[in-house]
Design a protein around this motif. Sequence first.
Motif, PDB file in Angstrom:
ATOM      1  N   LEU A 144      -9.376   8.226   0.680  1.00 33.66           N
ATOM      2  CA  LEU A 144     -10.490   7.332   1.594  1.00 33.66           C
ATOM      3  C   LEU A 144     -11.602   7.254   1.301  1.00 33.66           C
ATOM      4  O   LEU A 144     -12.110   6.166   1.100  1.00 33.66           O
ATOM      5  N   GLU A 184       2.172   7.337   0.244  1.00 34.06           N
ATOM      6  CA  GLU A 184       2.195   7.033   1.699  1.00 34.06           C
ATOM      7  C   GLU A 184       0.389   7.367   1.967  1.00 34.06           C
ATOM      8  O   GLU A 184      -0.348   6.823   2.646  1.00 34.06           O
ATOM      9  N   GLU A 185      -0.153   8.568   1.343  1.00 31.74           N
ATOM     10  CA  GLU A 185      -1.372   8.883   1.584  1.00 31.74           C
ATOM     11  C   GLU A 185      -2.268   7.716   1.268  1.00 31.74           C
ATOM     12  O   GLU A 185      -3.249   7.260   1.889  1.00 31.74           O
ATOM     13  N   GLU A 218      -1.616   4.560   0.560  1.00 29.41           N
ATOM     14  CA  GLU A 218      -1.468   3.172   1.482  1.00 29.41           C
ATOM     15  C   GLU A 218      -2.142   3.367   2.603  1.00 29.41           C
ATOM     16  O   GLU A 218      -2.966   2.326   3.042  1.00 29.41           O
ATOM     17  N   GLN A 219      -2.208   4.399   3.413  1.00 29.03           N
ATOM     18  CA  GLN A 219      -2.928   4.541   4.536  1.00 29.03           C
ATOM     19  C   GLN A 219      -4.441   4.588   4.404  1.00 29.03           C
ATOM     20  O   GLN A 219      -5.057   3.905   5.189  1.00 29.03           O
ATOM     21  N   ALA A 220      -4.748   5.175   3.198  1.00 31.16           N
ATOM     22  CA  ALA A 220      -6.341   5.216   3.046  1.00 31.16           C
ATOM     23  C   ALA A 220      -6.562   3.735   2.820  1.00 31.16           C
ATOM     24  O   ALA A 220      -7.831   3.595   3.041  1.00 31.16           O
ATOM     25  N   THR A 221      -5.965   3.059   1.820  1.00 31.19           N
ATOM     26  CA  THR A 221      -6.093   1.810   1.424  1.00 31.19           C
ATOM     27  C   THR A 221      -6.396   0.844   3.012  1.00 31.19           C
ATOM     28  O   THR A 221      -7.378   0.135   3.004  1.00 31.19           O
ATOM     29  N   GLN A 222      -5.573   0.969   3.696  1.00 28.28           N
ATOM     30  CA  GLN A 222      -5.606   0.350   5.099  1.00 28.28           C
ATOM     31  C   GLN A 222      -6.772   0.371   5.782  1.00 28.28           C
ATOM     32  O   GLN A 222      -7.404  -0.424   6.235  1.00 28.28           O
ATOM     33  N   ALA A 223      -7.070   1.949   5.810  1.00 31.71           N
ATOM     34  CA  ALA A 223      -8.240   2.378   6.637  1.00 31.71           C
ATOM     35  C   ALA A 223      -9.626   1.714   5.831  1.00 31.71           C
ATOM     36  O   ALA A 223     -10.368   1.428   6.586  1.00 31.71           O
TER      37      ALA A 223
END
Length: 325
Positions: free
Chosen positions: A84, A298-299, A301-306
């Motif tokens: 992130l 998954e990690e 993807e979530q970091a990209t969205q955040a």
Amino acid sequence: MSAFNVDITPELKVKLYTMMVKTRLTEERIIALYRQGRIVGGVYTGRGVEATTVGSGLALEAQDWLFPIHRDLGAHLAKGQSVLNILLQYLGRGNGLSRGKDSGIHCSDTRLNIVGNVSHLGHMIPVAVGTAIGKRMQGEKVVALNFIGEGGSNIGDFHEGLNFAAVQKAPFVLIIENNHYAYSTPTHKGFSAKYLSDRAIGYGIPGHHVDGTDVLQVYKVVKEAVERARAGEGPSLIECLSFRMVGHSAHDDAFYVDKQRMKEYEKKDPILRLEHHLHREGTLSEPLIATIKAELEEEIEQATQAALDSPLPEAHWAAEGLFAE
Ligand SMILES: Cc1ncc(C[n+]2csc(CCOP(=O)(O)OP(=O)(O)O)c2C)c(N)n1
């Protein structure tokens, strides 16, 4: 250097593998964001050098100081940086490492003892040596590890920093990432020496060259040098021989590199190499490989969205945080 016994447990092998895959997948995401026009500035990837950056980064302890250069995302992640924070930085977000003042991998995080490079190659070597000596003066058993490319190792600061480190027996390790190209200049046009690590003789310190695509070898040699430095036995120079599987940066298609040579590099991919080895010896199974990759995806993807959802910096922040109080 054999005085320090380095044991690579199965758990550590899986950690080295996971961290290399994390580096590769994160960089692939960064390049995708760059191609979408969301990242401004240079993206210098470490595809092909992950074994060098991750193997070295994981050889450090939390109290040690890391001085990475532009191709060393793997070392940032291995030292504990989050995906992130890396994406916030690349996307120039206000809550990124430089609070949006910069985009890219020239970034620091002193909470993790990571000091990023200034753009001028080689100039961080004396700074890293000074940090190593300064920490020793404060009574801390701390090692500083710095990377330099083979091209950057022709800079005068290389000599000044390494000579001073040798004379002072500084707890310092210098890694030459010899990926055989300094932008478009091949090694044979920059050097007449066979191994750049042979320069260590001139400073009276140990010099080693190692296959920089073999993470187990890199970890072992760097760990020994780190513990030697921590024990007060002085600095080491380590040359990791690898290759760039892509251009100098995301905007360079490496037209000057022979296509056949690129194909050979692909066969020596450090990640596949370790994957096959660990699979053969039974440390990694197909389901475990799939789980590791799925969790990392998954990690990321979530970091990209955040990161994409995070706000850009405010204009007046540009003049803040530039000088120490
Ligand atoms: C003193 C200096 N000269 C030139 C540059 C421009 N530059 C940035 S990266 C690079 C190539 C460096 O090659 P090398 O040191 O071998 O590292 P690599 O990029 O191959 O990892 C150049 C010429 C720079 N940043 N600093």
